[in-house]
Design a protein around this motif. Sequence first.
Motif, PDB file in Angstrom:
ATOM      1  N   TRP A 132       0.712  -1.263  -0.040  1.00 54.12           N
ATOM      2  CA  TRP A 132       0.035  -0.034  -0.074  1.00 54.12           C
ATOM      3  C   TRP A 132       0.775   1.397  -0.058  1.00 54.12           C
ATOM      4  O   TRP A 132       1.812   1.407   0.716  1.00 54.12           O
ATOM      5  N   GLU A 135      -0.098   5.252   0.445  1.00 53.23           N
ATOM      6  CA  GLU A 135      -0.857   6.300   0.695  1.00 53.23           C
ATOM      7  C   GLU A 135      -1.076   7.289  -0.339  1.00 53.23           C
ATOM      8  O   GLU A 135      -2.005   7.912  -0.577  1.00 53.23           O
ATOM      9  N   HIS A 173      -8.194   2.194  -4.140  1.00 50.59           N
ATOM     10  CA  HIS A 173      -8.863   2.443  -5.329  1.00 50.59           C
ATOM     11  C   HIS A 173      -9.499   1.418  -6.070  1.00 50.59           C
ATOM     12  O   HIS A 173      -8.719   0.176  -6.392  1.00 50.59           O
ATOM     13  N   ALA A 174     -10.702   1.456  -6.383  1.00 54.95           N
ATOM     14  CA  ALA A 174     -11.237   0.404  -7.158  1.00 54.95           C
ATOM     15  C   ALA A 174     -10.567  -0.073  -8.475  1.00 54.95           C
ATOM     16  O   ALA A 174     -10.597  -1.157  -8.795  1.00 54.95           O
ATOM     17  N   GLY A 175      -9.889   1.002  -8.960  1.00 46.95           N
ATOM     18  CA  GLY A 175      -9.163   0.583 -10.174  1.00 46.95           C
ATOM     19  C   GLY A 175      -7.992  -0.079 -10.063  1.00 46.95           C
ATOM     20  O   GLY A 175      -7.605  -1.358 -10.627  1.00 46.95           O
ATOM     21  N   ASP A 177      -0.528   7.702  -3.352  1.00 49.86           N
ATOM     22  CA  ASP A 177      -1.167   7.426  -4.858  1.00 49.86           C
ATOM     23  C   ASP A 177      -1.850   6.275  -5.091  1.00 49.86           C
ATOM     24  O   ASP A 177      -2.366   6.111  -6.380  1.00 49.86           O
ATOM     25  N   CYS A 179     -16.853  -5.727  -4.989  1.00 45.70           N
ATOM     26  CA  CYS A 179     -16.175  -5.093  -3.951  1.00 45.70           C
ATOM     27  C   CYS A 179     -16.828  -5.545  -2.733  1.00 45.70           C
ATOM     28  O   CYS A 179     -18.078  -5.266  -2.636  1.00 45.70           O
ATOM     29  N   GLY A 217      -4.977   5.737  -3.017  1.00 48.61           N
ATOM     30  CA  GLY A 217      -6.269   5.770  -2.478  1.00 48.61           C
ATOM     31  C   GLY A 217      -7.244   6.331  -3.119  1.00 48.61           C
ATOM     32  O   GLY A 217      -7.112   7.219  -3.904  1.00 48.61           O
ATOM     33  N   GLN A 218      -8.505   6.283  -2.909  1.00 47.00           N
ATOM     34  CA  GLN A 218      -9.476   6.972  -3.268  1.00 47.00           C
ATOM     35  C   GLN A 218      -9.734   7.974  -2.167  1.00 47.00           C
ATOM     36  O   GLN A 218      -9.081   8.366  -1.259  1.00 47.00           O
ATOM     37  N   TYR A 219     -11.138   8.874  -2.489  1.00 47.62           N
ATOM     38  CA  TYR A 219     -11.255  10.019  -1.573  1.00 47.62           C
ATOM     39  C   TYR A 219     -11.327   9.897  -0.155  1.00 47.62           C
ATOM     40  O   TYR A 219     -10.915  10.663   0.630  1.00 47.62           O
TER      41      TYR A 219
END
Length: 139
Positions: free
Chosen positions: A36, A38, A49-51, A40, A81, A42-44
């Motif tokens: 992981w 953090e 991120h789902a991508g 670059d 998800c 993550g999402q909001y």
Amino acid sequence: MLDTIQAINKTAAFNRWAGFEVTRAAAGEAELRMEWREEDMGQYAGFLHAGLIGAMLDTACGFAAATVAGRVLASHFSVNCLSPALGRAFIARGKVVKAGRKQVFTTAELYGQGDGGSLKLVATGSAILVPVEEPPPAK
């Protein structure tokens, strides 16, 4: 087989950026690990991120298929998800359900790995992959 899939992984620029590491490959199976980041990934709300969830599942399925069918391309994939993707690392495990001459059916699971090494299932996916011929040598 592990060496072959690791070599293929190293040729993909996206996989190198994401830090995908092939940790296991056997006939009809593959496992990836990604640390992981953090700054670059993550999402909001701060979850993976789902991508990237989709990319890990798709890649695990593709590498599992490659162990039995050689070079493949995805013709369809889906992602489910299940819970917020949290972890210090993520592990995707792909496996072949059925391999035919024209299509390879696969499934994968994505786990978030906690500080103590515990795994939590965060997403599942499936993919249909199509075997393709090796490209001609570059001139």
